[in-house]
Design a protein around this motif. Sequence first.
Motif, mmCIF file in Angstrom:
data_model
loop_
_atom_site.group_PDB
_atom_site.id
_atom_site.type_symbol
_atom_site.label_atom_id
_atom_site.label_comp_id
_atom_site.label_asym_id
_atom_site.label_seq_id
_atom_site.Cartn_x
_atom_site.Cartn_y
_atom_site.Cartn_z
ATOM 1 N N MET A 1 1.008 -0.205 0.445
ATOM 2 C CA MET A 1 0.134 -0.054 -0.291
ATOM 3 C C MET A 1 1.034 1.333 0.193
ATOM 4 O O MET A 1 2.186 1.572 0.493
ATOM 5 C CB MET A 1 -0.989 -0.022 1.120
ATOM 6 N N ALA A 2 0.639 2.422 -0.722
ATOM 7 C CA ALA A 2 1.229 3.311 -1.086
ATOM 8 C C ALA A 2 0.551 4.525 -0.099
ATOM 9 O O ALA A 2 -0.665 4.649 0.413
ATOM 10 C CB ALA A 2 1.003 3.913 -2.390
ATOM 11 N N SER A 3 0.907 4.917 0.659
ATOM 12 C CA SER A 3 1.061 5.977 2.147
ATOM 13 C C SER A 3 0.631 7.552 0.845
ATOM 14 O O SER A 3 1.532 7.642 0.148
ATOM 15 C CB SER A 3 2.168 6.447 2.771
ATOM 16 N N LEU A 4 0.217 8.164 1.577
ATOM 17 C CA LEU A 4 -0.563 9.590 0.564
ATOM 18 C C LEU A 4 0.171 10.607 1.214
ATOM 19 O O LEU A 4 -0.111 10.894 2.565
ATOM 20 C CB LEU A 4 -1.934 9.769 0.237
ATOM 21 N N PRO A 5 0.870 11.410 0.229
ATOM 22 C CA PRO A 5 1.070 12.715 0.513
ATOM 23 C C PRO A 5 0.559 13.520 1.256
ATOM 24 O O PRO A 5 -0.280 13.369 0.425
ATOM 25 C CB PRO A 5 2.378 12.876 -0.548
ATOM 26 N N ALA A 6 0.474 14.988 1.923
ATOM 27 C CA ALA A 6 -0.557 15.336 1.792
ATOM 28 C C ALA A 6 -1.157 16.301 1.081
ATOM 29 O O ALA A 6 -2.334 16.740 -0.004
ATOM 30 C CB ALA A 6 -0.182 17.162 2.153
ATOM 31 N N THR A 7 -0.076 16.211 -0.834
ATOM 32 C CA THR A 7 -1.134 16.575 -1.729
ATOM 33 C C THR A 7 0.154 16.318 -3.539
ATOM 34 O O THR A 7 0.919 15.331 -3.095
ATOM 35 C CB THR A 7 -0.307 18.605 -2.288
ATOM 36 N N GLY A 8 -0.848 16.308 -4.544
ATOM 37 C CA GLY A 8 -0.699 15.517 -5.652
ATOM 38 C C GLY A 8 -0.382 14.595 -5.655
ATOM 39 O O GLY A 8 0.232 13.756 -6.808
ATOM 40 N N LEU A 9 -1.736 13.389 -5.246
ATOM 41 C CA LEU A 9 -1.892 11.883 -5.178
ATOM 42 C C LEU A 9 -2.937 12.012 -5.052
ATOM 43 O O LEU A 9 -3.729 12.437 -3.823
ATOM 44 C CB LEU A 9 -0.921 11.182 -4.285
ATOM 45 N N ASN A 39 -3.881 4.264 -0.654
ATOM 46 C CA ASN A 39 -4.359 3.536 -2.232
ATOM 47 C C ASN A 39 -3.871 2.075 -2.308
ATOM 48 O O ASN A 39 -2.606 2.539 -1.728
ATOM 49 C CB ASN A 39 -3.218 4.508 -2.943
ATOM 50 N N PRO A 40 -4.436 1.883 -2.874
ATOM 51 C CA PRO A 40 -3.725 0.387 -3.196
ATOM 52 C C PRO A 40 -3.076 -0.059 -4.300
ATOM 53 O O PRO A 40 -2.599 1.202 -5.142
ATOM 54 C CB PRO A 40 -5.006 -0.454 -3.417
ATOM 55 N N ASN A 41 -2.335 -1.060 -3.536
ATOM 56 C CA ASN A 41 -0.789 -0.610 -5.136
ATOM 57 C C ASN A 41 -1.538 -2.179 -6.011
ATOM 58 O O ASN A 41 -0.667 -2.487 -6.794
ATOM 59 C CB ASN A 41 0.789 -1.184 -4.215
ATOM 60 N N LYS A 42 -2.368 -2.610 -5.848
ATOM 61 C CA LYS A 42 -2.817 -3.356 -6.743
ATOM 62 C C LYS A 42 -4.194 -3.640 -6.861
ATOM 63 O O LYS A 42 -5.176 -3.545 -5.765
ATOM 64 C CB LYS A 42 -2.563 -4.983 -6.793
ATOM 65 N N GLU A 78 -7.791 -4.254 -2.363
ATOM 66 C CA GLU A 78 -7.528 -4.203 -0.879
ATOM 67 C C GLU A 78 -7.429 -3.060 -0.444
ATOM 68 O O GLU A 78 -6.400 -2.265 -0.492
ATOM 69 C CB GLU A 78 -6.700 -5.439 -0.878
ATOM 70 N N VAL A 79 -8.055 -3.450 1.151
ATOM 71 C CA VAL A 79 -8.016 -1.806 1.956
ATOM 72 C C VAL A 79 -6.990 -2.202 3.080
ATOM 73 O O VAL A 79 -7.538 -2.871 4.193
ATOM 74 C CB VAL A 79 -9.167 -1.716 2.230
ATOM 75 N N THR A 155 -6.000 -6.143 7.320
ATOM 76 C CA THR A 155 -6.031 -5.621 5.325
ATOM 77 C C THR A 155 -7.835 -6.471 5.326
ATOM 78 O O THR A 155 -8.190 -7.289 5.779
ATOM 79 C CB THR A 155 -5.099 -6.702 4.748
ATOM 80 N N CYS A 156 -8.716 -5.803 4.741
ATOM 81 C CA CYS A 156 -9.923 -5.957 3.806
ATOM 82 C C CYS A 156 -10.069 -6.140 2.606
ATOM 83 O O CYS A 156 -9.065 -5.666 2.021
ATOM 84 C CB CYS A 156 -10.593 -5.016 4.340
ATOM 85 N N SER A 157 -10.789 -7.386 2.517
ATOM 86 C CA SER A 157 -10.119 -8.015 0.707
ATOM 87 C C SER A 157 -12.181 -7.283 0.402
ATOM 88 O O SER A 157 -13.034 -8.002 1.456
ATOM 89 C CB SER A 157 -10.052 -9.182 0.680
ATOM 90 N N LEU A 158 -12.390 -6.985 -0.721
ATOM 91 C CA LEU A 158 -13.747 -6.168 -0.668
ATOM 92 C C LEU A 158 -13.965 -7.388 -2.694
ATOM 93 O O LEU A 158 -12.398 -6.548 -3.405
ATOM 94 C CB LEU A 158 -13.954 -4.682 -1.159
ATOM 95 N N THR A 159 -15.006 -7.591 -2.669
ATOM 96 C CA THR A 159 -15.165 -8.187 -4.359
ATOM 97 C C THR A 159 -16.409 -6.641 -4.505
ATOM 98 O O THR A 159 -17.229 -7.365 -3.781
ATOM 99 C CB THR A 159 -14.913 -9.692 -4.112
ATOM 100 N N LEU A 160 -16.560 -5.933 -6.048
ATOM 101 C CA LEU A 160 -17.643 -5.972 -6.728
ATOM 102 C C LEU A 160 -17.943 -6.623 -7.323
ATOM 103 O O LEU A 160 -17.006 -6.392 -8.975
ATOM 104 C CB LEU A 160 -17.291 -3.767 -6.013
#
Length: 240
Positions: A1-9, A39-42, A78-79, A155-160
């Motif tokens: 998982m990618a940690s989110l910066p304050a801006t730009g993403l 954000n998810p990485n996949k 994946e959350v 880690t939560c796995s969701l299927t939509l």
Amino acid sequence: MASLPATGLARAQLRIMEPPARVGARPGGVIATVPLQFNPNKLALRKSTEWRRKPSRMASESALPEFVGSGPRSLDVEVFLDATAKHDNSVEQKVERLMLGCVPTPRSLAAKKPASPWIRFEWGTARTTSFNGVLTSFSVNYSLFDVDGKPLRATCSLTLEEASTDAPGQNPTSGSREARRTHTVVAGDSLPQLAWREYGDATAWRVIAEANDIDDPFVLVPGRELLVPGTVESEVDGEW
């Protein structure tokens, strides 16, 4: 998982909506918009088609397949949740909130038409992974615990599974506020009644009133054709 910066993403989020008021209708008003902590990485996207073959005893090879139909899209997300830096020191509240996608909404229960919410995964300008769907599977793995047993990471796995259906020949932009769907007024109609029928939210009558320059939502002339915008834009942002 990618940690989110304050801006730009761009930040991934789940849009949770009331289920349609009737079969074939669009989802109702937005219950909450839930931004993801990371954000998810996949993402795993699937779509299937169904084919039918009629066996032939005389054929030397397999019979030609006959196309039956196109299946819905399915998205695995994946959350990742982390409460190690939070004052509440637990991820259980967030997990329980995600699990609400598996149970009927209070509004659908009150209308005696129980149904779970519709959910839409949104991430920036991505289109193939963004569709109206229902939560068909949910699981959670806890990976870190406090001394008192409270889970700190999960880690939560969701299927939509795609739930939206477009009528044949429907304009692909009909999901926008500029959609030109119409309704012919009959005796007894009111805008709150029409908003409930179209969106599952009677308070959304102002959207229809604005599109048709109507001042009094309860006084409608039978026979008049009203423009009905495709979606309700009002929403309540959920705290995450």
